[in-house]
Write a protein that holds these residues in place. Structure first.
Motif, PDB file in Angstrom:
ATOM      1  N   ASP A  92     -27.281  18.000 -44.064  1.00 53.03           N
ATOM      2  CA  ASP A  92     -28.874  18.329 -44.499  1.00 53.03           C
ATOM      3  C   ASP A  92     -29.774  17.758 -43.677  1.00 53.03           C
ATOM      4  O   ASP A  92     -29.153  16.431 -43.192  1.00 53.03           O
ATOM      5  CB  ASP A  92     -28.970  17.705 -46.003  1.00 53.03           C
ATOM      6  CG  ASP A  92     -28.513  18.670 -47.127  1.00 53.03           C
ATOM      7  OD1 ASP A  92     -28.125  19.801 -46.621  1.00 53.03           O
ATOM      8  OD2 ASP A  92     -28.507  18.172 -48.219  1.00 53.03           O
TER       9      ASP A  92
ATOM     10  N   SER B 113     -33.428  28.244 -45.982  1.00 48.04           N
ATOM     11  CA  SER B 113     -33.166  26.853 -45.380  1.00 48.04           C
ATOM     12  C   SER B 113     -31.979  26.688 -44.957  1.00 48.04           C
ATOM     13  O   SER B 113     -31.473  25.392 -44.844  1.00 48.04           O
ATOM     14  CB  SER B 113     -33.658  25.951 -46.796  1.00 48.04           C
ATOM     15  OG  SER B 113     -34.764  26.148 -47.356  1.00 48.04           O
ATOM     16  N   ASN B 114     -31.151  27.839 -44.717  1.00 45.94           N
ATOM     17  CA  ASN B 114     -29.782  27.784 -44.491  1.00 45.94           C
ATOM     18  C   ASN B 114     -29.333  28.574 -43.244  1.00 45.94           C
ATOM     19  O   ASN B 114     -29.659  29.524 -43.209  1.00 45.94           O
ATOM     20  CB  ASN B 114     -28.969  28.347 -45.713  1.00 45.94           C
ATOM     21  CG  ASN B 114     -28.842  27.230 -46.802  1.00 45.94           C
ATOM     22  OD1 ASN B 114     -28.077  26.040 -46.807  1.00 45.94           O
ATOM     23  ND2 ASN B 114     -29.745  27.395 -47.779  1.00 45.94           N
TER      24      ASN B 114
ATOM     25  N   GLN C 247     -30.078  13.752 -43.438  1.00 42.80           N
ATOM     26  CA  GLN C 247     -31.434  13.779 -43.494  1.00 42.80           C
ATOM     27  C   GLN C 247     -32.203  13.860 -42.189  1.00 42.80           C
ATOM     28  O   GLN C 247     -33.153  14.362 -41.636  1.00 42.80           O
ATOM     29  CB  GLN C 247     -31.922  13.014 -44.502  1.00 42.80           C
ATOM     30  CG  GLN C 247     -31.159  13.170 -45.790  1.00 42.80           C
ATOM     31  CD  GLN C 247     -31.072  14.555 -46.396  1.00 42.80           C
ATOM     32  OE1 GLN C 247     -31.630  15.346 -45.909  1.00 42.80           O
ATOM     33  NE2 GLN C 247     -30.300  14.747 -47.338  1.00 42.80           N
TER      34      GLN C 247
ATOM     35  N   SER D  55     -28.214  23.079 -43.571  1.00 39.00           N
ATOM     36  CA  SER D  55     -29.279  23.113 -44.370  1.00 39.00           C
ATOM     37  C   SER D  55     -30.435  22.322 -44.177  1.00 39.00           C
ATOM     38  O   SER D  55     -30.463  21.155 -44.152  1.00 39.00           O
ATOM     39  CB  SER D  55     -28.760  22.852 -45.950  1.00 39.00           C
ATOM     40  OG  SER D  55     -27.638  23.892 -46.183  1.00 39.00           O
ATOM     41  N   SER D  56     -31.618  23.015 -43.997  1.00 35.82           N
ATOM     42  CA  SER D  56     -32.804  21.986 -43.505  1.00 35.82           C
ATOM     43  C   SER D  56     -33.905  22.291 -44.437  1.00 35.82           C
ATOM     44  O   SER D  56     -34.406  23.574 -44.802  1.00 35.82           O
ATOM     45  CB  SER D  56     -32.968  22.433 -42.086  1.00 35.82           C
ATOM     46  OG  SER D  56     -34.084  21.376 -41.651  1.00 35.82           O
ATOM     47  N   TYR D  57     -34.500  21.323 -44.876  1.00 37.38           N
ATOM     48  CA  TYR D  57     -35.757  21.466 -45.900  1.00 37.38           C
ATOM     49  C   TYR D  57     -36.947  20.934 -45.457  1.00 37.38           C
ATOM     50  O   TYR D  57     -36.814  19.755 -44.942  1.00 37.38           O
ATOM     51  CB  TYR D  57     -35.249  21.157 -47.514  1.00 37.38           C
ATOM     52  CG  TYR D  57     -34.121  21.704 -47.805  1.00 37.38           C
ATOM     53  CD1 TYR D  57     -33.887  22.775 -48.539  1.00 37.38           C
ATOM     54  CD2 TYR D  57     -32.803  21.042 -47.473  1.00 37.38           C
ATOM     55  CE1 TYR D  57     -33.143  23.395 -48.659  1.00 37.38           C
ATOM     56  CE2 TYR D  57     -31.572  21.459 -48.034  1.00 37.38           C
ATOM     57  CZ  TYR D  57     -31.630  22.844 -48.462  1.00 37.38           C
ATOM     58  OH  TYR D  57     -30.293  23.238 -49.038  1.00 37.38           O
TER      59      TYR D  57
ATOM     60  N   GLY E 138     -25.286  14.574 -46.324  1.00 38.40           N
ATOM     61  CA  GLY E 138     -26.572  14.339 -46.617  1.00 38.40           C
ATOM     62  C   GLY E 138     -27.118  13.454 -45.599  1.00 38.40           C
ATOM     63  O   GLY E 138     -27.580  12.261 -45.774  1.00 38.40           O
TER      64      GLY E 138
ATOM     65  N   SER F 197     -20.763  18.696 -47.619  1.00 38.62           N
ATOM     66  CA  SER F 197     -21.998  18.858 -47.508  1.00 38.62           C
ATOM     67  C   SER F 197     -22.633  17.240 -47.294  1.00 38.62           C
ATOM     68  O   SER F 197     -22.451  16.816 -48.379  1.00 38.62           O
ATOM     69  CB  SER F 197     -22.667  19.506 -48.711  1.00 38.62           C
ATOM     70  OG  SER F 197     -24.108  19.597 -48.660  1.00 38.62           O
TER      71      SER F 197
ATOM     72  N   GLU G  49     -20.659  17.254 -52.154  1.00 34.75           N
ATOM     73  CA  GLU G  49     -21.731  16.609 -51.423  1.00 34.75           C
ATOM     74  C   GLU G  49     -21.343  15.292 -51.159  1.00 34.75           C
ATOM     75  O   GLU G  49     -20.976  14.346 -52.267  1.00 34.75           O
ATOM     76  CB  GLU G  49     -23.116  16.656 -52.222  1.00 34.75           C
ATOM     77  CG  GLU G  49     -23.795  18.130 -52.430  1.00 34.75           C
ATOM     78  CD  GLU G  49     -25.030  18.092 -53.006  1.00 34.75           C
ATOM     79  OE1 GLU G  49     -25.699  16.998 -53.738  1.00 34.75           O
ATOM     80  OE2 GLU G  49     -25.489  19.425 -53.109  1.00 34.75           O
TER      81      GLU G  49
END
Length: 379
Positions: free
Chosen positions: A155, A235-236, A119, A184-186, A117, A115, A92
């Motif tokens: 992400d 989320s993936n 955002q 990956s989305s949250y 981040g 991975s 990450e």
């Protein structure tokens, strides 16, 4: 085969929404890395001779470590564990850490998946979240990272207050233009004891709008599908051959070893977790004592976990597995409890490629998967 998760509990600054275990002070970094390496050695026989197929550096911000520090951790892993050839090894990383020089250094290590981040690709969102990087750094690091890494996931957070559908679509458009094979989305969630929770309570920030999050989620699903992504977990979203092997092993109930403060482990029948305190973690390992709590999972616990993870994935909940692992009584209860959700179009029963009946969420039910799962639990 098993996986290893390594928690690096350091960040440059605290994101307002984050409730993971981390510290913004690096004073104890050297001592903590020594403790992580010692824990790896002390636990090397935990899964017998089971080979390691994935290694995942999470946090915190693992990209805060330099190449020498990462190399030393790899030396301990490869000296004490059997790691398969072409194991998936993820780091990450935050965009502000990923300079051209850092990316080149990482590419020379065993790491083969990043991975990142991101955002959001918009400056105002990043300031709202108190992210350490800028929108320009996001784009610059992605452009550079794609020169050296084929397997990259980013992400993205949706449901951010005042984020319009148009703006969310633009976030996705930028990601697609870079050609990343995994997202990956949250949804932005409000966790207790975070700065975001405090801001909302004081009226400084608007509460999270579930309807906005649902609108963004539906756009996410439709747009990624158009781009050839497979929505393989709530989320993936991954292109074929780019699903996260490490995270998939969690959802399929495979063994994994969690190393570092607050890290969790699972061996099929027991779940364990390390103390969430850096100083106590270090002190314990200095005395060759594992700072770990172990819980033996009841049949009901294991059943509930399988329901939760299964409904989040494209593999669903196998009726055959339920009957084999838990018994016909559990299968009968599942069918009874699932019936209202099937009637309301939130769940469906299909046959998988092996002609085994599986319980899955429908398109309508995906966003509600966790809530539906909890209603299917056996208490």
């Amino acid at each position: 085969m098993a996986g290893i998760y390594i928690h690096i509990p350091f960040c440059k600054q605290a994101c307002y929404y984050c409730d993971f275990h981390f510290s913004t002070s690096l004073k104890k970094k050297n001592e903590l890395l020594l403790a992580i390496k010692k824990e790896l050695v002390l636990r090397k026989h935990e899964f017998g001779n089971e080979a390691i197929k994935t290694i995942y550096f999470g946090g915190g911000t693992p990209s805060i470590l330099n190449s020498k520090e990462l190399h030393e951790i790899f030396e301990v892993i490869y000296s004490n564990y059997t790691v398969i050839e072409n194991a998936e090894i993820t780091l990450e990383a935050n965009p502000d850490d990923l300079t051209s020089e850092k990316i080149l250094e990482l590419s020379k290590l065993q790491i083969n998946r990043l991975s990142i981040g991101i955002q959001s690709f918009f400056e105002d969102d990043l300031k709202f979240m108190n992210r350490a990087h800028t929108a320009e750094e996001s784009k610059k690091c992605l452009k550079e990272a794609l020169k050296y890494f084929d397997n990259i996931t980013i992400d993205l957070i949706y449901g951010v207050p005042n984020m319009s559908a148009k703006k969310w679509l633009e976030n996705l458009k930028i990601a697609f233009e870079f050609g990343v094979p995994h997202i990956s989305s949250y949804a932005l969630t409000v966790e207790e004891k975070t700065a975001l929770a405090s801001f909302i309570k004081k009226g400084k920030v608007a509460p999270v709008d579930e309807n906005l999050a649902l609108e963004h989620f539906n756009l996410l699903v439709s747009q990624t599908q158009k781009q050839g992504f497979v929505h393989y977990e709530i989320s993936n979203f991954g292109k074929p051959a780019y699903f996260s092997k490490h995270n998939t092993s969690y959802w399929l109930g495979e063994n994994y070893l969690g190393i570092g403060p607050s890290a969790h482990s699972f061996n099929g029948t027991e779940r364990a977790w390390n103390i969430s305190n850096n100083a106590k973690y270090i002190k314990s390992l200095e005395a060759n004592i594992l700072p770990i709590t172990v819980e033996e999972l009841s049949v009901e616990n294991r059943y509930n976990e399988y329901i939760m993870t299964g409904l989040r994935t494209i593999w669903g909940v196998s009726f055959t597995k339920i009957e084999t692992d838990f018994g016909s009584e559990f299968l009968q209860k599942l069918k009874i409890n699932a019936a209202p959700f099937i009637k309301n179009g939130l769940l469906q029963i299909k046959n998988n490629p092996d002609l085994v009946s599986v319980l899955l969420t429908t398109k309508k039910g995906k966003f509600l998967a966790d809530g539906i799962a909890s209603d299917l639990f056996i208490i």
